[in-house]
Write a protein that holds these residues in place. Structure first.
Motif, PDB file in Angstrom:
ATOM      1  N   LEU A 241      -6.431  21.939 -74.587  1.00  8.66           N
ATOM      2  CA  LEU A 241      -6.583  20.896 -73.575  1.00  8.66           C
ATOM      3  C   LEU A 241      -5.264  20.433 -72.958  1.00  8.66           C
ATOM      4  CD1 LEU A 241      -9.504  18.638 -74.852  1.00  8.66           C
ATOM      5  CD2 LEU A 241      -9.374  19.857 -72.675  1.00  8.66           C
ATOM      6  N   PRO A 242      -4.240  20.062 -73.744  1.00 11.11           N
ATOM      7  CA  PRO A 242      -3.007  19.562 -73.118  1.00 11.11           C
ATOM      8  C   PRO A 242      -2.339  20.594 -72.215  1.00 11.11           C
ATOM      9  CG  PRO A 242      -3.055  19.028 -75.458  1.00 11.11           C
ATOM     10  CD  PRO A 242      -4.168  19.996 -75.227  1.00 11.11           C
ATOM     11  N   ASP A 243      -2.221  21.823 -72.705  1.00  6.68           N
ATOM     12  CA  ASP A 243      -1.559  22.872 -71.917  1.00  6.68           C
ATOM     13  C   ASP A 243      -2.398  23.297 -70.724  1.00  6.68           C
ATOM     14  OD1 ASP A 243       0.515  22.825 -73.711  1.00  6.68           O
ATOM     15  OD2 ASP A 243      -0.084  24.656 -74.771  1.00  6.68           O
ATOM     16  N   TRP A 244      -3.706  23.324 -70.898  1.00  4.48           N
ATOM     17  CA  TRP A 244      -4.631  23.696 -69.821  1.00  4.48           C
ATOM     18  C   TRP A 244      -4.531  22.673 -68.688  1.00  4.48           C
ATOM     19  CZ3 TRP A 244     -10.667  23.913 -70.779  1.00  4.48           C
ATOM     20  CH2 TRP A 244     -11.305  24.495 -69.665  1.00  4.48           C
ATOM     21  N   ALA A 245      -4.581  21.405 -69.031  1.00  6.59           N
ATOM     22  CA  ALA A 245      -4.457  20.354 -68.018  1.00  6.59           C
ATOM     23  C   ALA A 245      -3.087  20.403 -67.344  1.00  6.59           C
ATOM     24  CB  ALA A 245      -4.692  18.989 -68.654  1.00  6.59           C
ATOM     25  N   ALA A 246      -2.045  20.709 -68.114  1.00  8.84           N
ATOM     26  CA  ALA A 246      -0.693  20.786 -67.537  1.00  8.84           C
ATOM     27  C   ALA A 246      -0.583  21.926 -66.541  1.00  8.84           C
ATOM     28  CB  ALA A 246       0.332  20.951 -68.656  1.00  8.84           C
ATOM     29  N   LEU A 247      -1.228  23.063 -66.831  1.00 12.90           N
ATOM     30  CA  LEU A 247      -1.241  24.197 -65.895  1.00 12.90           C
ATOM     31  C   LEU A 247      -1.864  23.786 -64.570  1.00 12.90           C
ATOM     32  CD1 LEU A 247      -1.302  27.196 -64.934  1.00 12.90           C
ATOM     33  CD2 LEU A 247      -3.472  27.412 -66.218  1.00 12.90           C
ATOM     34  N   ILE A 248      -3.011  23.123 -64.632  1.00 15.35           N
ATOM     35  CA  ILE A 248      -3.700  22.720 -63.403  1.00 15.35           C
ATOM     36  C   ILE A 248      -2.871  21.704 -62.630  1.00 15.35           C
ATOM     37  CG2 ILE A 248      -5.777  21.617 -62.500  1.00 15.35           C
ATOM     38  CD1 ILE A 248      -7.287  22.794 -64.913  1.00 15.35           C
ATOM     39  N   ALA A 249      -2.280  20.740 -63.335  1.00 13.86           N
ATOM     40  CA  ALA A 249      -1.449  19.726 -62.670  1.00 13.86           C
ATOM     41  C   ALA A 249      -0.219  20.362 -62.036  1.00 13.86           C
ATOM     42  CB  ALA A 249      -1.033  18.653 -63.675  1.00 13.86           C
ATOM     43  N   ARG A 250       0.369  21.328 -62.717  1.00 12.27           N
ATOM     44  CA  ARG A 250       1.557  22.020 -62.192  1.00 12.27           C
ATOM     45  C   ARG A 250       1.208  22.776 -60.912  1.00 12.27           C
ATOM     46  NH1 ARG A 250       2.556  24.060 -66.805  1.00 12.27           N
ATOM     47  NH2 ARG A 250       1.874  26.207 -66.532  1.00 12.27           N
ATOM     48  N   THR A 251       0.051  23.397 -60.902  1.00 15.33           N
ATOM     49  CA  THR A 251      -0.397  24.117 -59.705  1.00 15.33           C
ATOM     50  C   THR A 251      -0.724  23.148 -58.576  1.00 15.33           C
ATOM     51  OG1 THR A 251      -1.323  25.833 -61.151  1.00 15.33           O
ATOM     52  CG2 THR A 251      -2.038  25.837 -58.857  1.00 15.33           C
ATOM     53  N   ALA A 252      -1.391  22.051 -58.919  1.00 17.32           N
ATOM     54  CA  ALA A 252      -1.771  21.063 -57.913  1.00 17.32           C
ATOM     55  C   ALA A 252      -0.552  20.406 -57.275  1.00 17.32           C
ATOM     56  CB  ALA A 252      -2.674  20.004 -58.530  1.00 17.32           C
ATOM     57  N   ALA A 253       0.524  20.254 -58.029  1.00 14.78           N
ATOM     58  CA  ALA A 253       1.731  19.630 -57.486  1.00 14.78           C
ATOM     59  C   ALA A 253       2.320  20.450 -56.352  1.00 14.78           C
ATOM     60  CB  ALA A 253       2.763  19.454 -58.597  1.00 14.78           C
ATOM     61  N   VAL A 254       2.041  21.749 -56.347  1.00 14.47           N
ATOM     62  CA  VAL A 254       2.533  22.638 -55.288  1.00 14.47           C
ATOM     63  C   VAL A 254       1.487  22.806 -54.187  1.00 14.47           C
ATOM     64  CG1 VAL A 254       3.292  24.991 -54.759  1.00 14.47           C
ATOM     65  CG2 VAL A 254       4.071  23.863 -56.854  1.00 14.47           C
ATOM     66  N   GLU A 255       0.225  22.973 -54.559  1.00 15.84           N
ATOM     67  CA  GLU A 255      -0.817  23.303 -53.590  1.00 15.84           C
ATOM     68  C   GLU A 255      -1.483  22.068 -52.985  1.00 15.84           C
ATOM     69  OE1 GLU A 255      -3.431  26.152 -55.408  1.00 15.84           O
ATOM     70  OE2 GLU A 255      -1.881  27.702 -55.333  1.00 15.84           O
ATOM     71  N   LEU A 256      -1.333  20.907 -53.613  1.00 17.34           N
ATOM     72  CA  LEU A 256      -1.810  19.625 -53.082  1.00 17.34           C
ATOM     73  C   LEU A 256      -3.286  19.635 -52.687  1.00 17.34           C
ATOM     74  CD1 LEU A 256       1.281  18.725 -50.847  1.00 17.34           C
ATOM     75  CD2 LEU A 256       0.807  18.003 -53.207  1.00 17.34           C
ATOM     76  N   PRO A 257      -4.179  20.002 -53.604  1.00 23.10           N
ATOM     77  CA  PRO A 257      -5.613  19.904 -53.284  1.00 23.10           C
ATOM     78  C   PRO A 257      -6.039  18.444 -53.226  1.00 23.10           C
ATOM     79  CG  PRO A 257      -5.321  20.394 -55.599  1.00 23.10           C
ATOM     80  CD  PRO A 257      -3.939  20.439 -54.988  1.00 23.10           C
ATOM     81  N   VAL A 258      -7.169  18.194 -52.585  1.00 24.75           N
ATOM     82  CA  VAL A 258      -7.693  16.837 -52.509  1.00 24.75           C
ATOM     83  C   VAL A 258      -8.037  16.324 -53.904  1.00 24.75           C
ATOM     84  CG1 VAL A 258      -9.616  15.435 -51.661  1.00 24.75           C
ATOM     85  CG2 VAL A 258      -8.527  17.105 -50.152  1.00 24.75           C
ATOM     86  N   TRP A 259      -8.563  17.206 -54.751  1.00 27.09           N
ATOM     87  CA  TRP A 259      -8.948  16.836 -56.111  1.00 27.09           C
ATOM     88  C   TRP A 259      -8.672  18.004 -57.032  1.00 27.09           C
ATOM     89  CZ3 TRP A 259     -12.428  19.277 -59.345  1.00 27.09           C
ATOM     90  CH2 TRP A 259     -12.751  18.603 -60.536  1.00 27.09           C
ATOM     91  N   PHE A 260      -8.340  17.716 -58.276  1.00 30.13           N
ATOM     92  CA  PHE A 260      -8.197  18.783 -59.270  1.00 30.13           C
ATOM     93  C   PHE A 260      -8.620  18.248 -60.631  1.00 30.13           C
ATOM     94  CE2 PHE A 260      -4.095  16.650 -58.948  1.00 30.13           C
ATOM     95  CZ  PHE A 260      -3.718  16.458 -60.276  1.00 30.13           C
ATOM     96  N   GLU A 261      -8.976  19.177 -61.517  1.00 27.93           N
ATOM     97  CA  GLU A 261      -9.459  18.814 -62.846  1.00 27.93           C
ATOM     98  C   GLU A 261      -8.321  18.260 -63.699  1.00 27.93           C
ATOM     99  OE1 GLU A 261     -10.478  22.788 -63.281  1.00 27.93           O
ATOM    100  OE2 GLU A 261     -12.655  22.487 -63.210  1.00 27.93           O
ATOM    101  N   ARG A 262      -8.641  17.219 -64.454  1.00 25.83           N
ATOM    102  CA  ARG A 262      -7.692  16.647 -65.399  1.00 25.83           C
ATOM    103  C   ARG A 262      -8.248  16.791 -66.814  1.00 25.83           C
ATOM    104  NH1 ARG A 262      -7.495  13.348 -60.808  1.00 25.83           N
ATOM    105  NH2 ARG A 262      -5.443  13.316 -59.825  1.00 25.83           N
ATOM    106  N   ARG A 263      -7.487  16.306 -67.773  1.00 24.44           N
ATOM    107  CA  ARG A 263      -7.841  16.554 -69.177  1.00 24.44           C
ATOM    108  C   ARG A 263      -9.254  16.095 -69.510  1.00 24.44           C
ATOM    109  NH1 ARG A 263      -4.179  15.846 -74.579  1.00 24.44           N
ATOM    110  NH2 ARG A 263      -5.878  15.959 -76.096  1.00 24.44           N
ATOM    111  N   ASP A 264      -9.647  14.901 -69.048  1.00 22.60           N
ATOM    112  CA  ASP A 264     -10.986  14.401 -69.374  1.00 22.60           C
ATOM    113  C   ASP A 264     -12.078  15.279 -68.761  1.00 22.60           C
ATOM    114  OD1 ASP A 264      -9.897  12.367 -70.842  1.00 22.60           O
ATOM    115  OD2 ASP A 264     -10.168  10.828 -69.308  1.00 22.60           O
ATOM    116  N   ASP A 265     -11.819  15.820 -67.571  1.00 25.48           N
ATOM    117  CA  ASP A 265     -12.780  16.736 -66.950  1.00 25.48           C
ATOM    118  C   ASP A 265     -12.913  18.001 -67.789  1.00 25.48           C
ATOM    119  OD1 ASP A 265     -13.184  15.210 -64.431  1.00 25.48           O
ATOM    120  OD2 ASP A 265     -11.079  15.697 -64.105  1.00 25.48           O
ATOM    121  N   LEU A 266     -11.780  18.517 -68.266  1.00 21.61           N
ATOM    122  CA  LEU A 266     -11.804  19.739 -69.064  1.00 21.61           C
ATOM    123  C   LEU A 266     -12.513  19.505 -70.391  1.00 21.61           C
ATOM    124  CD1 LEU A 266      -8.144  20.974 -68.399  1.00 21.61           C
ATOM    125  CD2 LEU A 266     -10.241  21.549 -67.154  1.00 21.61           C
TER     126      LEU A 266
END
Length: 338
Positions: A28-53
């Motif tokens: 969970l921690p690393d998975w959420a960090a991967l998505i957040a790291r990608t979102a910081a570059v691609e700037l989607p309107v919404w992305f999954e966070r730890r609680d969603d995962l």
């Protein structure tokens, strides 16, 4: 086929210098960090966070052991992930995933698509053996992307996917006043709460029956809605028929406080809005939207927002425009028949 339901061909499609395994609780921690790291570059309107995962890992209909895959580099850092979800009687699977920006253009995205497609074929076969209503339908995978993500669009188009629907993200500022809408005396507007969860689920399935792309929500799928980490029942409302207590319409909202920081404004987001057919023409949708605006403003939010299918046959786009919403972004649904 291995114990997680992935064939050798699907595993081979993922070969790209990464070690692949299903996602689990310890990821969970690393998975959420991967998505957040990608979102910081691609700037989607919404992305999954730890609680969603964590919600995804708890699914019984789409168990993570068979329907997720996470790729780690030699140092053990996650660099890509993919997952699919499918209703047992549904006519499609839906795919999700991302690739670390520093690891893109290495064929990993193509490999993930190959895994999703193979897993989709397997899910359709599994459902057919279980007597699913979708047994006579060809496997189909659906993906979503926002208009600004050209690299995703190029990957999907190059892999044989076609755009099948466009959606408009719409915003309305909350500092310009609110429409005055009154319901007739036979209708009552109340705040959404646990006592209405099941009644609104049944109403939602009734409202969207036969709509393009819509599938009935079972109890688990509805749980993902009402127990979403961002769900705000205090910003949500239901219109009831006084004489019967029957749900006539509903507006379910959420608020992403973290997203407000990166986007520069706060919003109340209408996730679901529906009115039963026999109650339409009585101003229920307008009343629900006007009520939502007041709730959002009272909570100190800047905008009301929602998404709408650009080809919605109920005239929703015209209604939202009349209520002061303006389109600010567009997203697409892509399909491929396998």
């Amino acid at each position: 086929m291995d114990g997680h339901g992935r064939t050798a061909d699907a595993r081979a499609s993922l070969a790209a210098g990464l070690s692949w395994h299903p996602a689990g609780t310890t990821d969970l921690p690393d998975w959420a960090a991967l998505i957040a790291r990608t979102a910081a570059v691609e700037l989607p309107v919404w992305f999954e966070r730890r609680d969603d995962l964590a919600q995804i890992l708890a699914s019984k209909v789409n168990p993570a052991a068979a329907n997720t895959v996470l790729g780690r580099d030699r140092q053990g850092v996650p660099r890509a992930y993919g997952r699919i979800t499918k209703n047992p009687d549904g006519d499609k699977a839906v795919g999700f995933g991302c690739v670390d920006p520093g690891w893109q253009r290495r064929g990993i995205g193509t490999g993930l698509l190959g895994w999703m497609e193979q897993r989709t074929r397997e899910r359709f076969a599994e459902d057919a053996r279980a007597g699913s209503a979708s047994a006579d339908r060809p496997p189909r995978l659906r993906l979503h992307t926002e208009q600004q993500h050209d690299h995703q669009a190029a990957l999907f188009a190059g892999s044989g996917y076609q755009v099948v629907r466009y959606y408009n993200e719409m915003h309305r500022p909350l500092d310009i006043g609110f429409p005055e809408v009154e319901l007739d005396d036979e209708l009552e507007l109340v705040t959404f709460g646990p006592q209405l969860h099941e009644a609104v689920r049944l109403a939602h399935n009734d409202v969207f029956r036969g709509n393009w792309g819509s599938e009935p929500r079972d109890e688990e799928g509805w749980g993902f809605v009402v127990h979403d980490p961002l769900a705000r029942p205090d910003l949500s409302a239901v219109v009831l028929e006084r004489s019967s207590g029957r749900v006539a319409g509903y507006q379910l909202a959420s608020h992403d406080a973290e997203g407000a920081v990166s986007r520069g404004f706060s919003e109340g987001y209408t996730d679901l809005l529906g009115v039963r057919r026999e109650f339409r023409g009585r101003g229920i949708a307008q009343a629900l939207l006007a009520d939502a605006m007041r709730r959002f403003a009272a909570a100190g939010l800047d905008k009301a927002s929602l998404d709408v299918d650009s080809e919605n046959p109920t005239g929703a786009l015209a209604l939202y425009t009349k209520m002061g919403y303006v389109a600010v972004n567009r997203s697409m649904a892509w399909d491929k028949e396998l």
